[in-house]
Write a protein that holds these residues in place. Structure first.
Motif, PDB file in Angstrom:
ATOM      1  N   SER A 238       0.390 -26.934  46.413  1.00  0.00           N
ATOM      2  CA  SER A 238      -0.769 -27.362  45.643  1.00  0.00           C
ATOM      3  C   SER A 238      -1.421 -28.506  46.394  1.00  0.00           C
ATOM      4  O   SER A 238      -0.771 -29.509  46.670  1.00  0.00           O
ATOM      5  N   ALA A 243       5.087 -27.918  45.732  1.00  0.00           N
ATOM      6  CA  ALA A 243       5.149 -28.043  44.278  1.00  0.00           C
ATOM      7  C   ALA A 243       6.299 -27.174  43.786  1.00  0.00           C
ATOM      8  O   ALA A 243       6.858 -26.385  44.544  1.00  0.00           O
ATOM      9  N   ASN A 244       6.666 -27.316  42.498  1.00  0.00           N
ATOM     10  CA  ASN A 244       7.740 -26.529  41.918  1.00  0.00           C
ATOM     11  C   ASN A 244       7.202 -25.131  41.571  1.00  0.00           C
ATOM     12  O   ASN A 244       6.313 -25.001  40.731  1.00  0.00           O
ATOM     13  N   TYR A 252      -0.603 -22.556  41.563  1.00  0.00           N
ATOM     14  CA  TYR A 252      -0.240 -22.948  42.927  1.00  0.00           C
ATOM     15  C   TYR A 252      -0.158 -21.718  43.817  1.00  0.00           C
ATOM     16  O   TYR A 252       0.144 -20.615  43.350  1.00  0.00           O
TER      17      TYR A 252
END
Ligand code: SAH
Length: 343
Positions: A238, A243-244, A252
């Motif tokens: 992102s 990012a997760n 994302y």
């Protein structure tokens, strides 16, 4: 208080409530589809930058690579230039502009784009309006015939399945939903995971049989590994930061490393596989250094700095030069030299 979760989060959570955990591949497929449908992920303001977005040199050299292949294959009169996942259309635009300098090749070529995102199709239509492209949802929908195929950062967007070796044998990794946390979780930790991408293998096989039956060549460029690797590579980006992948699905960019050895296996029965070599090796082999110098001659100081920094980003070991790989597929009986792979 309930968390501020997005639409797709709610939809996947509901599906898990009803039917139980979903596979990592299913989760990734849903997140990627939603992402490309709604986002314009490219460039400095987006989530990631690709080689054609960095510099025109990338597409110019690939255009010359195709022209070279076309000549070595006897200059067929009708060529389908097919791009898988064209993004903002920059690569196709640079290739088409380059081959405009070769009138006979230009006359032979029609442009075909495999793209599922309506939003990106609109951008491509604008960027490529001079070349009358045609669009398809899937590769197998493109009419048959001699074809030159390019896929840059396409395969990394296709879903991967993940498996874990356990005492009970091989298990697939799933995504579950924690009601208290309002969060997704993985059924197994990240250790000892390996990945396969059945869709990538299917598409590689389709490309390979098309080339075997109708002639042509394919050039696959992506980040990944030449040898089968153990380990999780699923990732989300992102705004150029990791990012997760289990948070905000669809917001994302979600990708996994491409396993070139698996693609090679899918292709080998049908076509000759050339490479993979690293992107740095390939672009240097095609003369990117000379191309950069030529561009610099007519450039301002600021442009010169941009050209040299693009050259660095595309080819340096610690940038895209080593992580990105290039692999070509050509007909078995072709027996031609393929530029950029003689390292
Ligand atoms: N090649 C471009 C963009 C890479 S991003 C570049 O180098 O800049 C991935 C592209 O593949 C996007 O255009 C995305 O919409 C498309 N895509 C992703 N999954 C797809 C699928 N299953 N079928 C067709 N296109 C897909």
């Amino acid at each position: 208080m309930p968390k501020d979760t997005n639409q797709l989060h709610k939809k996947i959570a509901n599906a898990i409530r009803k039917h139980g955990p979903i596979s990592v591949a299913e989760y990734m497929g849903l997140a990627a589809e939603a992402y490309y449908k709604t986002q314009n992920p490219f460039g400095a303001g987006g989530d990631f930058t690709t080689a054609p977005e960095i510099s025109q040199m990338f597409g110019e050299l690939i255009g010359m690579w195709f022209a070279d292949i076309w000549m070595r294959m006897g200059q067929p009169a009708a060529v389908k230039l097919i791009e898988l996942g064209p993004g903002r259309g920059m690569l196709a635009a640079d290739i088409m502009r380059t081959i405009s300098g070769l009138p006979e090749f230009k006359r032979a070529v029609t442009l075909h784009l495999v793209e599922t995102s309506p939003r990106l199709r609109e951008i491509q239509a604008d960027v490529l309006k001079d070349y009358q492209p045609q669009w398809y949802d899937r590769f197998q929908d493109v009419p048959e015939g001699f074809c030159l195929i390019v896929a840059n950062e396409f395969f990394d967007a296709l879903p991967v399945q993940q498996f874990v070796k356990t005492e009970q044998g091989l298990q697939e990794r799933f995504v579950g939903y924690d009601e208290a946390q309002e969060a997704f979780f993985f059924s197994h930790p990240a250790e000892g995971i390996f990945e396969t991408s059945p869709l990538s293998q299917t598409i590689t096989r389709q490309i390979s049989t098309r080339i075997a039956d109708h002639g042509g060549a394919a050039l696959i460029v992506d980040y990944g590994h030449a040898e089968p690797g153990l380990g999780e590579t699923l990732q989300a980006l992102s705004k150029h930061q990791y990012a997760n992948p289990l948070e905000n699905p669809g917001d994302y960019d979600i990708t996994a490393h491409v396993d070139f050895s698996a693609l090679k296996k899918s292709a080998e029965g049908y076509v000759d596989v050339v490479g993979p070599v690293t992107q740095g090796e390939f672009l240097r082999g095609l003369g990117i250094g000379v191309r950069a110098q030529t561009l610099c001659e007519k450039a301002t100081d600021a442009q010169r700095r941009d050209i040299m920094s693009a050259l660095q980003r595309l080819t340096a070991e610690n940038e895209m030069g080593r992580l990105f790989k290039v692999m070509a597929l050509i007909p078995k009986e072709a027996k031609i030299e393929v530029a950029g792979f003689n390292i």
